[in-house]
Design a protein around this motif. Structure first.
Motif, mmCIF file in Angstrom:
data_model
loop_
_atom_site.group_PDB
_atom_site.id
_atom_site.type_symbol
_atom_site.label_atom_id
_atom_site.label_comp_id
_atom_site.label_asym_id
_atom_site.label_seq_id
_atom_site.Cartn_x
_atom_site.Cartn_y
_atom_site.Cartn_z
ATOM 1 N N SER A 134 7.728 19.064 -9.885
ATOM 2 C CA SER A 134 7.075 17.974 -9.158
ATOM 3 C C SER A 134 6.351 17.098 -10.160
ATOM 4 C CB SER A 134 6.078 18.527 -8.138
ATOM 5 O OG SER A 134 4.970 19.132 -8.801
ATOM 6 N N GLU A 214 11.618 14.661 -6.734
ATOM 7 C CA GLU A 214 11.335 13.579 -5.795
ATOM 8 C C GLU A 214 9.838 13.309 -5.724
ATOM 9 O OE1 GLU A 214 12.328 14.297 -1.744
ATOM 10 O OE2 GLU A 214 11.200 16.150 -1.592
ATOM 11 N N THR A 216 6.383 12.774 -3.612
ATOM 12 C CA THR A 216 5.824 13.160 -2.314
ATOM 13 C C THR A 216 5.625 11.886 -1.491
ATOM 14 O OG1 THR A 216 3.526 12.929 -3.044
ATOM 15 C CG2 THR A 216 4.590 15.082 -3.406
ATOM 16 N N GLU A 217 5.381 12.023 -0.204
ATOM 17 C CA GLU A 217 5.117 10.841 0.630
ATOM 18 C C GLU A 217 3.921 10.065 0.101
ATOM 19 O OE1 GLU A 217 4.875 11.412 4.816
ATOM 20 O OE2 GLU A 217 6.599 12.769 4.892
ATOM 21 N N GLU A 218 2.887 10.778 -0.327
ATOM 22 C CA GLU A 218 1.682 10.127 -0.843
ATOM 23 C C GLU A 218 1.984 9.375 -2.134
ATOM 24 O OE1 GLU A 218 -2.845 11.285 -2.401
ATOM 25 O OE2 GLU A 218 -1.498 12.840 -1.626
ATOM 26 N N GLU A 219 2.749 9.999 -3.027
ATOM 27 C CA GLU A 219 3.109 9.349 -4.290
ATOM 28 C C GLU A 219 3.980 8.121 -4.042
ATOM 29 O OE1 GLU A 219 3.094 13.476 -6.965
ATOM 30 O OE2 GLU A 219 4.958 12.680 -6.114
ATOM 31 N N GLN A 220 4.943 8.255 -3.145
ATOM 32 C CA GLN A 220 5.806 7.130 -2.818
ATOM 33 C C GLN A 220 4.989 5.971 -2.244
ATOM 34 O OE1 GLN A 220 8.271 7.167 0.757
ATOM 35 N NE2 GLN A 220 10.087 6.773 -0.509
ATOM 36 N N ARG A 247 13.307 11.856 -2.023
ATOM 37 C CA ARG A 247 12.475 10.672 -1.789
ATOM 38 C C ARG A 247 12.260 9.922 -3.102
ATOM 39 N NH1 ARG A 247 8.708 13.307 -0.145
ATOM 40 N NH2 ARG A 247 9.244 13.481 2.063
#
Length: 326
Positions: A134, A214, A216-220, A247
């Protein structure tokens, strides 16, 4: 060795057979190059492929040229040192604004949009043996390869990684070289912005076990708020390593043409590329997005008149104020 010299009439007949319309070729170049990027990356494979296709279909000598990527391509096409090239929207915008690091202050407005290519996902790869699975696993001081200096990857990916709180040593090089360095333990991570599948990553998969990391949603979400990119998912069938969609974020790529090229020459070249998508997909899978409906992904560059004519004749609605010289 025997060379055959064709008359103007013979060339016109040949072009009618291959493109469906005759050309008088007035002002057409005798040869052309397409500015791509380093070997081992998608730009080189895709760009060399469509260059060869156009050359074969139009009966002109042409091919792909290794370059430093989108920023350099904008400069080469603007000056006319390359007839065609490939760029992403971020470097295109910076070049037009005059902030291209190759020639600071020069507004590169003589590079025109030609056709949509594909989205460039930003993806991170590490060896499975590294334990990096990650973004948070990337250790402080990690040696990260970002592609050739001045490329889209090198321009934007370091900023993205920094925004996510990672401290690293920046390394540059061609895609194939960086893949080899990762495998040899000289790099900890490679962070590529390139059409998928990236040839260098596909080659790595065959030779060793890798982790394709990929966001994370927060990173994206943080990246989407800060940079000129869109949300994207790398499909699971892109790499054998992936078990599910990954992602990511992406930036659109467009082929570009020197704005002074003859209108009918660019029209003919666009027709070759855009009239048979299956043929383009055989060159590279990323061409699945080289479609008419993606003409509207360009909000940055003026269109070459020849390209605009082809797209508008085939259902697009490119406004006059977005066409060079109008």
């Amino acid at each position: 060795m025997r060379f055959t010299v064709f008359t103007g009439a013979a060339v016109a007949i040949a072009l009618t057979a291959t493109t469906g319309f005759a050309q008088d070729r007035a002002g057409w170049p005798d040869s052309f190059t397409v500015g791509t990027a380093s070997q081992g990356g998608t730009y080189f494979a895709y760009g060399s492929g469509w260059a060869n296709l156009v050359a074969d279909e139009l009966g002109i000598s042409g091919g792909g040229e290794v370059t430093g990527g989108p920023m350099q391509n904008m400069a080469l096409v603007h000056t006319g040192d390359a007839a065609f090239g490939m760029t992403t929207m971020g470097p295109a915008a910076e070049s037009i604004q005059g902030t291209n690091p190759i020639a600071p202050g020069l507004q590169m407005t003589n590079a025109c949009a030609m056709f949509p290519m594909y989205q460039t996902p930003f993806s991170i790869t590490a060896l499975s043996s590294s334990g990096i699975a990650s973004v948070k696993d990337i250790p402080e001081g990690a040696r990260i390869g970002f592609g050739p200096a001045g490329s889209t990857s090198d321009t934007y990916f370091p900023r993205m990684i920094e925004a996510l709180g990672v401290k690293f040593e920046r390394r540059n090089g061609g895609w194939s070289d960086l893949g080899g360095q990762l495998q040899d333990g000289l790099l900890d991570v490679i962070a590529f912005a390139a059409g998928v599948p990236v040839p260098a990553v596909s080659q790595l998969e065959v030779q060793t076990k890798v982790n394709i990391i990929e966001f994370t949603e927060e990173e994206q979400g943080k990246i989407l708020e800060t940079f000129p990119v869109s949300s994207f998912e790398i499909a699971a069938d892109t790499y054998t390593t992936l078990e599910k969609n990954a992602r990511s974020v992406s930036m659109w790529n467009f082929a570009i043409a020197n704005c002074d090229l003859p209108e009918d020459f660019v029209y003919a070249a666009v027709n070759v590329v855009m009239s048979d998508n299956e043929r383009m997909v055989n060159i590279h899978r990323a061409a699945r997005s080289t479609l008419l409906e993606n003409w509207d992904k360009n909000e940055v560059m003026k269109w070459h008149p020849g390209a605009a004519k082809w797209f508008n004749e085939n259902g697009a609605s490119i406004a006059a104020d977005m066409i060079h010289g109008s």
